[in-house]
Each structure stands twice: as C-alpha cells, then as structure tokens.
Motif scaffolding. Structure first.
Motif, mmCIF file in Angstrom:
data_model
loop_
_atom_site.group_PDB
_atom_site.id
_atom_site.type_symbol
_atom_site.label_atom_id
_atom_site.label_comp_id
_atom_site.label_asym_id
_atom_site.label_seq_id
_atom_site.Cartn_x
_atom_site.Cartn_y
_atom_site.Cartn_z
ATOM 1 N N ALA A 97 -20.843 20.575 50.085
ATOM 2 C CA ALA A 97 -20.169 21.415 49.094
ATOM 3 C C ALA A 97 -19.656 20.570 47.922
ATOM 4 C CB ALA A 97 -19.005 22.164 49.743
ATOM 5 N N LYS A 98 -19.120 19.384 48.227
ATOM 6 C CA LYS A 98 -18.642 18.498 47.159
ATOM 7 C C LYS A 98 -19.800 18.010 46.300
ATOM 8 C CE LYS A 98 -14.376 16.877 49.287
ATOM 9 N NZ LYS A 98 -13.585 15.713 49.758
ATOM 10 N N ALA A 99 -20.928 17.713 46.944
ATOM 11 C CA ALA A 99 -22.103 17.261 46.188
ATOM 12 C C ALA A 99 -22.568 18.353 45.231
ATOM 13 C CB ALA A 99 -23.228 16.879 47.148
ATOM 14 N N VAL A 100 -22.600 19.593 45.713
ATOM 15 C CA VAL A 100 -23.000 20.723 44.857
ATOM 16 C C VAL A 100 -22.030 20.874 43.689
ATOM 17 C CG1 VAL A 100 -23.184 23.245 44.760
ATOM 18 C CG2 VAL A 100 -24.200 21.991 46.671
ATOM 19 N N ARG A 101 -20.727 20.745 43.993
ATOM 20 C CA ARG A 101 -19.720 20.896 42.945
ATOM 21 C C ARG A 101 -19.871 19.820 41.863
ATOM 22 N NH1 ARG A 101 -15.880 21.777 46.124
ATOM 23 N NH2 ARG A 101 -14.860 19.760 46.282
ATOM 24 N N TYR A 102 -20.047 18.573 42.287
ATOM 25 C CA TYR A 102 -20.190 17.496 41.310
ATOM 26 C C TYR A 102 -21.500 17.612 40.525
ATOM 27 C CZ TYR A 102 -16.020 14.892 42.659
ATOM 28 O OH TYR A 102 -14.717 14.501 42.859
ATOM 29 N N ASN A 103 -22.562 18.058 41.187
ATOM 30 C CA ASN A 103 -23.819 18.273 40.458
ATOM 31 C C ASN A 103 -23.667 19.377 39.414
ATOM 32 O OD1 ASN A 103 -25.805 16.401 41.366
ATOM 33 N ND2 ASN A 103 -25.934 17.465 43.325
ATOM 34 N N THR A 104 -22.910 20.412 39.754
ATOM 35 C CA THR A 104 -22.654 21.502 38.805
ATOM 36 C C THR A 104 -21.873 20.990 37.606
ATOM 37 O OG1 THR A 104 -22.654 23.140 40.592
ATOM 38 C CG2 THR A 104 -21.595 23.770 38.518
#
Length: 213
Positions: A69-76
C-alpha cells in the motif's frame, strides 16, 4: 480489553485477560485506541494473569500488504509530481521563439516590462519544474524501497515457517560445503559466519513454529 505486546522484531502478540482457542476472532486495541479484528493462533505464554497469543489481522492486512500500500501511495505521488514538473516545463516555454532570437532587453522601451516579466515567469517555472522533478525522484526512491519490503517474509507471518525451513536448509548446505572445501572459503571467517547463519535460521524457525505451527 485485548492490547498489543511486543514479542520480538516484527511480531506483536495479543495480550488478553481471557483464554481463547485457536481460530477465535477477537478485537485487539492499539495504543491509539483503534480496534483491529484479529484471528488467534497459539498461546505463547502466560504472565501476571494475562494470556499472550500470536495473531494475524482478520482483514488480511500484514507487513507485506502494508508495504504494498505504501509503494502504491508513493508511486501515485511520484506520478503526480512528475506531471506537475512537466506542466511547469511546458509553461516555461512561453515566448520560446521570441527568446530564442536572443533579443536584448530594450531599456526604456515599452516592451521592457513585458520582456523582463516573461523571463522572470519562465525562470520561476523552471525552478518549479526542477522542484517537482526532485520530489518525483524522492517518491520513486521510497516506492522502490517499499516494493522491496513487500517481498520480505518475517516472523509476523504464518508462511515464515516454510521460509525459515528453506533458509535453514540452504544455510546448512553452505556450512557443510565450507567444511568439506576449505579452499573455497572466501576468507578466514567464512566457516564461522556460515555456522552463525545456521544458528540464526534455526532460531527463527523455532520461533516461527512456536508462533504459527
């Protein structure tokens, strides 16, 4: 009320006032007052009238899913910052054809104010372009970190039993190889370090089984 209690790195137990059976669903309260529905696995120990159980989140949340979830957030965030950077770059091209001519600012001419304002606008826009580009790079770096963490297996997960079984097997094979082939050791401590890896994997496997078997 059931609360969390640190057991070892990455692992929190449920500290309970009542006994529970394996498979029971209980609420465990964080220090911030949030309740997480959790599934009981094993009774790890009893102390001062409390029962300490290994648990997993009933909603499937784990260290891996949190990292994902953190990876998705930072990619966003990285994509948004990169988009902003591109927008500022495009805006900084205002009057490109005119500026490319290299015309000097005509002091006192009616065009002086517009000329200076155009240069200042584009300078500020390029500054913002660089600023958001750097933000995008920082977010991408953090996203890559959390993507790697999402692949980690640790003692907070029931699948850590199989993982540490594999780690122990490979550590034993490496240790045995160094014992039989002294000439293949990279340095004088190769055998010592290999034995340390065996002991560490054995310790983690025993903990994993205690928690989740």
């Amino acid at each position: 009320m059931n609360t969390y209690s640190k057991f070892c790195p990455n692992v929190f137990l449920a500290k309970c006032t009542e006994r529970h059976a394996k498979g029971d669903i209980i609420n465990v309260t964080t220090k911030y007052g949030k309740e997480n529905e959790s599934e009981v696995f094993n009774l790890i120990y009893e102390k001062d009238g409390f029962f300490f159980y290994s648990i997993i989140r009933a909603d499937g949340t784990s260290a891996q899913t949190r990292a994902e979830a953190k990876a998705v957030r930072y990619n966003t965030w990285a994509a948004a910052a990169e988009n902003k950077s591109n927008q500022y770059y495009e805006a900084s091209q205002e009057g490109r054809e005119f500026l490319a001519l290299g015309e000097p600012i005509k002091i006192g001419h009616h065009s002086e104010k517009r000329h200076r304002a155009l240069i200042e606008r584009n300078h500020n826009r390029m500054g913002k372009c660089v600023e958001f580009s750097e933000k995008a790079e920082a977010h991408e770096s953090k996203a890559e970190y959390w993507e790697r963490k999402a692949k980690d297996v640790n003692l907070s997960m029931p699948e850590s039993i199989e993982y540490f079984e594999y780690k122990l097997e490979t550590a034993k094979e490496r240790h045995e190889f160094y014992k039989k082939n002294p000439d293949k050791r990279e340095h004088s401590f190769s055998l010592t370090y290999a034995k340390k890896d065996v002991n560490e994997a054995q310790k983690n496997l025993e903990l994993a089984k205690r928690l989740w078997a």
